[in-house]
Design a protein around this motif. Structure first.
Motif, PDB file in Angstrom:
ATOM      1  N   LEU A 287     -85.002 126.620 -64.039  1.00 40.55           N
ATOM      2  CA  LEU A 287     -86.125 126.785 -63.125  1.00 40.55           C
ATOM      3  C   LEU A 287     -85.776 126.225 -61.746  1.00 40.55           C
ATOM      4  O   LEU A 287     -86.050 126.843 -60.721  1.00 40.55           O
ATOM      5  N   SER A 288     -85.179 125.057 -61.705  1.00 37.65           N
ATOM      6  CA  SER A 288     -84.795 124.452 -60.431  1.00 37.65           C
ATOM      7  C   SER A 288     -83.800 125.331 -59.690  1.00 37.65           C
ATOM      8  O   SER A 288     -83.918 125.560 -58.483  1.00 37.65           O
ATOM      9  N   ARG A 289     -82.833 125.845 -60.413  1.00 36.20           N
ATOM     10  CA  ARG A 289     -81.829 126.708 -59.784  1.00 36.20           C
ATOM     11  C   ARG A 289     -82.454 128.005 -59.281  1.00 36.20           C
ATOM     12  O   ARG A 289     -82.120 128.481 -58.203  1.00 36.20           O
ATOM     13  N   ARG A 290     -83.372 128.564 -60.045  1.00 31.71           N
ATOM     14  CA  ARG A 290     -84.032 129.791 -59.599  1.00 31.71           C
ATOM     15  C   ARG A 290     -84.877 129.522 -58.352  1.00 31.71           C
ATOM     16  O   ARG A 290     -84.943 130.356 -57.449  1.00 31.71           O
ATOM     17  N   ALA A 291     -85.502 128.352 -58.316  1.00 28.97           N
ATOM     18  CA  ALA A 291     -86.297 128.004 -57.139  1.00 28.97           C
ATOM     19  C   ALA A 291     -85.418 127.912 -55.900  1.00 28.97           C
ATOM     20  O   ALA A 291     -85.764 128.441 -54.833  1.00 28.97           O
ATOM     21  N   LEU A 292     -84.256 127.273 -56.022  1.00 22.80           N
ATOM     22  CA  LEU A 292     -83.361 127.136 -54.875  1.00 22.80           C
ATOM     23  C   LEU A 292     -82.824 128.492 -54.434  1.00 22.80           C
ATOM     24  O   LEU A 292     -82.705 128.763 -53.234  1.00 22.80           O
ATOM     25  N   SER A 293     -82.503 129.341 -55.386  1.00 24.63           N
ATOM     26  CA  SER A 293     -82.013 130.678 -55.034  1.00 24.63           C
ATOM     27  C   SER A 293     -83.082 131.467 -54.284  1.00 24.63           C
ATOM     28  O   SER A 293     -82.790 132.149 -53.297  1.00 24.63           O
ATOM     29  N   TYR A 294     -84.329 131.367 -54.740  1.00 23.77           N
ATOM     30  CA  TYR A 294     -85.421 132.075 -54.064  1.00 23.77           C
ATOM     31  C   TYR A 294     -85.625 131.515 -52.660  1.00 23.77           C
ATOM     32  O   TYR A 294     -85.821 132.266 -51.698  1.00 23.77           O
ATOM     33  N   ILE A 295     -85.571 130.195 -52.529  1.00 26.12           N
ATOM     34  CA  ILE A 295     -85.755 129.576 -51.213  1.00 26.12           C
ATOM     35  C   ILE A 295     -84.656 130.014 -50.260  1.00 26.12           C
ATOM     36  O   ILE A 295     -84.918 130.360 -49.099  1.00 26.12           O
ATOM     37  N   GLU A 296     -83.403 130.014 -50.703  1.00 26.57           N
ATOM     38  CA  GLU A 296     -82.293 130.416 -49.840  1.00 26.57           C
ATOM     39  C   GLU A 296     -82.455 131.852 -49.367  1.00 26.57           C
ATOM     40  O   GLU A 296     -82.106 132.186 -48.232  1.00 26.57           O
ATOM     41  N   THR A 297     -82.997 132.707 -50.215  1.00 24.19           N
ATOM     42  CA  THR A 297     -83.133 134.127 -49.878  1.00 24.19           C
ATOM     43  C   THR A 297     -84.324 134.382 -48.965  1.00 24.19           C
ATOM     44  O   THR A 297     -84.278 135.272 -48.109  1.00 24.19           O
ATOM     45  N   HIS A 298     -85.399 133.590 -49.105  1.00 22.84           N
ATOM     46  CA  HIS A 298     -86.656 133.890 -48.413  1.00 22.84           C
ATOM     47  C   HIS A 298     -87.096 132.794 -47.436  1.00 22.84           C
ATOM     48  O   HIS A 298     -88.243 132.828 -46.977  1.00 22.84           O
ATOM     49  N   CYS A 299     -86.209 131.858 -47.104  1.00 21.51           N
ATOM     50  CA  CYS A 299     -86.642 130.698 -46.312  1.00 21.51           C
ATOM     51  C   CYS A 299     -87.082 131.062 -44.899  1.00 21.51           C
ATOM     52  O   CYS A 299     -87.834 130.306 -44.271  1.00 21.51           O
ATOM     53  N   LEU A 300     -86.647 132.201 -44.363  1.00 19.55           N
ATOM     54  CA  LEU A 300     -87.032 132.578 -43.004  1.00 19.55           C
ATOM     55  C   LEU A 300     -88.377 133.285 -42.963  1.00 19.55           C
ATOM     56  O   LEU A 300     -88.899 133.567 -41.890  1.00 19.55           O
ATOM     57  N   GLU A 301     -88.937 133.554 -44.122  1.00 20.26           N
ATOM     58  CA  GLU A 301     -90.255 134.163 -44.216  1.00 20.26           C
ATOM     59  C   GLU A 301     -91.307 133.051 -44.334  1.00 20.26           C
ATOM     60  O   GLU A 301     -90.959 131.896 -44.564  1.00 20.26           O
ATOM     61  N   PRO A 302     -92.581 133.379 -44.162  1.00 20.23           N
ATOM     62  CA  PRO A 302     -93.618 132.379 -44.472  1.00 20.23           C
ATOM     63  C   PRO A 302     -93.464 131.936 -45.924  1.00 20.23           C
ATOM     64  O   PRO A 302     -93.517 132.760 -46.834  1.00 20.23           O
ATOM     65  N   LEU A 303     -93.229 130.665 -46.134  1.00 21.54           N
ATOM     66  CA  LEU A 303     -92.870 130.207 -47.478  1.00 21.54           C
ATOM     67  C   LEU A 303     -93.490 128.838 -47.738  1.00 21.54           C
ATOM     68  O   LEU A 303     -93.537 127.982 -46.856  1.00 21.54           O
ATOM     69  N   SER A 304     -93.948 128.659 -48.962  1.00 20.54           N
ATOM     70  CA  SER A 304     -94.576 127.403 -49.363  1.00 20.54           C
ATOM     71  C   SER A 304     -94.284 127.164 -50.838  1.00 20.54           C
ATOM     72  O   SER A 304     -93.780 128.045 -51.551  1.00 20.54           O
ATOM     73  N   LEU A 305     -94.590 125.965 -51.291  1.00 18.49           N
ATOM     74  CA  LEU A 305     -94.460 125.642 -52.708  1.00 18.49           C
ATOM     75  C   LEU A 305     -95.269 126.622 -53.549  1.00 18.49           C
ATOM     76  O   LEU A 305     -94.795 127.108 -54.588  1.00 18.49           O
ATOM     77  N   ALA A 306     -96.482 126.935 -53.112  1.00 21.29           N
ATOM     78  CA  ALA A 306     -97.340 127.836 -53.889  1.00 21.29           C
ATOM     79  C   ALA A 306     -96.695 129.208 -54.057  1.00 21.29           C
ATOM     80  O   ALA A 306     -96.734 129.793 -55.149  1.00 21.29           O
ATOM     81  N   LYS A 307     -96.081 129.716 -52.986  1.00 19.34           N
ATOM     82  CA  LYS A 307     -95.457 131.038 -53.081  1.00 19.34           C
ATOM     83  C   LYS A 307     -94.234 131.004 -53.973  1.00 19.34           C
ATOM     84  O   LYS A 307     -94.007 131.921 -54.769  1.00 19.34           O
ATOM     85  N   VAL A 308     -93.410 129.953 -53.858  1.00 24.24           N
ATOM     86  CA  VAL A 308     -92.241 129.827 -54.724  1.00 24.24           C
ATOM     87  C   VAL A 308     -92.678 129.793 -56.181  1.00 24.24           C
ATOM     88  O   VAL A 308     -92.125 130.489 -57.043  1.00 24.24           O
TER      89      VAL A 308
ATOM     90  N   VAL B  96     -93.344 123.292 -60.791  1.00 21.38           N
ATOM     91  CA  VAL B  96     -92.155 123.594 -59.987  1.00 21.38           C
ATOM     92  C   VAL B  96     -91.798 122.396 -59.120  1.00 21.38           C
ATOM     93  O   VAL B  96     -90.624 122.013 -59.001  1.00 21.38           O
ATOM     94  N   ALA B  97     -92.807 121.787 -58.494  1.00 20.40           N
ATOM     95  CA  ALA B  97     -92.556 120.626 -57.641  1.00 20.40           C
ATOM     96  C   ALA B  97     -91.913 119.494 -58.430  1.00 20.40           C
ATOM     97  O   ALA B  97     -90.952 118.859 -57.967  1.00 20.40           O
ATOM     98  N   GLN B  98     -92.408 119.247 -59.629  1.00 19.68           N
ATOM     99  CA  GLN B  98     -91.881 118.162 -60.447  1.00 19.68           C
ATOM    100  C   GLN B  98     -90.444 118.430 -60.865  1.00 19.68           C
ATOM    101  O   GLN B  98     -89.580 117.547 -60.788  1.00 19.68           O
ATOM    102  N   VAL B  99     -90.162 119.662 -61.315  1.00 19.11           N
ATOM    103  CA  VAL B  99     -88.824 119.997 -61.800  1.00 19.11           C
ATOM    104  C   VAL B  99     -87.801 119.949 -60.669  1.00 19.11           C
ATOM    105  O   VAL B  99     -86.716 119.376 -60.813  1.00 19.11           O
ATOM    106  N   VAL B 100     -88.141 120.541 -59.521  1.00 23.26           N
ATOM    107  CA  VAL B 100     -87.208 120.544 -58.398  1.00 23.26           C
ATOM    108  C   VAL B 100     -86.935 119.120 -57.929  1.00 23.26           C
ATOM    109  O   VAL B 100     -85.791 118.740 -57.673  1.00 23.26           O
TER     110      VAL B 100
END
Length: 293
Positions: free
Chosen positions: A187-208, A219-223
């Motif tokens: 889960l943590s790795r998937r979160a980081l991959s999603y963030i790296e791909t979409h970080c230039l878009e409007p992005l928040s913990l809720a969206k991730v 997600v917050a706890q695991v990351v």
């Protein structure tokens, strides 16, 4: 000098490493030994990718499980992967690089990063190359080490070209077979991959969290538990990497850079950049243009 022979070390090796860790350099390469190995016993996480080629001895490492690294092994560590050392008598050559060192094109960057992305997706983080593959990899890494030691005009460009050869060699060694790992690490790795791909878009913990199909608190706890950083801190890290790339390689105004990396308020962007780098974006650009390390 033969490819297997390291260049003479100078008194400013530590300064080069510091410049890299403070993100003034895109790459760093150097010897790792029992006394200098930068993988401490406690788990650590860094925002750059790392490649470690073991030359001699043996090292016991924690990274998605217990690993034993022996001479000839290649250890791949993606950004955000927690790892630590149990004990080691190994000598190794370590290479670190920030993702902004690669192409600005997302598809090309993903292609070059494929071996590390496989590790992020669950593949075993240790490669065992053939003798020919290991010799080529060592050659490219030694040449990078020489370029870093010279610090002459064009050395940075040469190092980036050699980095590309290193990544090509790693792709030749890699296998797409994935290993099963704990759901929390995945889960943590998937979160980081999603963030790296979409970080230039409007992005928040809720969206991730929504994209991963999990609750935001989970997600917050695991990351945080796996990486030592919050989702917001990883979003900031990725955006600052893109900002540094644009400041380094384009003549875009600071307000344009701010907008490109996801900040409509340039004052807020400048404040965040200064908090991370200690100087304003304009001052950072001037330092890079002047070659100040």
């Amino acid at each position: 000098m033969s490819p297997a022979s390291p260049p003479a070390h100078t008194h400013w090796d530590s300064a080069l490493r510091r410049d890299f860790e403070e993100k003034r350099r895109l790459t760093w390469i150097g010897p790792l030994s029992q006394g200098s190995l930068r993988v401490p016993r406690h788990a650590v996480v860094h925002s750059y990718a790392a490649v470690v080629l073991v030359l001699k001895g043996e090292s016991h490492v924690r990274h998605a499980g217990e690993l034993v690294l022996r001479a000839g092994d290649v250890h791949l560590i993606p950004p955000g992967d927690a790892h630590g050392r149990e004990h080691s008598d190994a000598q190794a050559l370590g290479l670190g690089f920030y993702l902004e060192a690669l192409s600005d094109d997302p598809e090309e960057r993903e292609a070059r990063l494929r071996p590390l992305l496989r590790v992020r997706g669950g593949c075993h983080p240790v490669l065992r190359p053939t003798l020919a593959q290991r010799r080529r990899l060592l050659r490219w890494m030694r040449l990078m080490e020489e370029e870093q030691a010279r610090s002459e005009r064009g050395s940075d460009e040469a190092s980036l070209a050699l980095l590309r050869l290193v990544l090509i060699e790693l792709e030749r060694m890699s296998s797409p077979e994935a290993a099963v790992e704990p759901a929390s690490v995945g889960l943590s790795r998937r979160a980081l991959s999603y963030i790296e791909t979409h970080c230039l878009e409007p992005l928040s913990l809720a969206k991730v969290a929504r994209e991963l199909g999990r609750s935001a608190p989970h997600v917050a706890q695991v990351v945080r538990q796996e990486t030592g950083r919050s989702v917001g801190e990883w979003i900031l890290e990725c955006r600052m990497a893109e900002a540094r790339s644009r400041l380094r390689h384009t003549d875009e105004r600071v307000d344009i850079v701010a907008e490109r990396v996801g900040y409509a308020d340039v004052t807020h962007f400048i404040r965040l950049f200064r908090r991370v780098h200690g100087v304003t974006p304009a001052a950072w650009r001037r330092r890079m243009e002047a070659g100040v390390r």
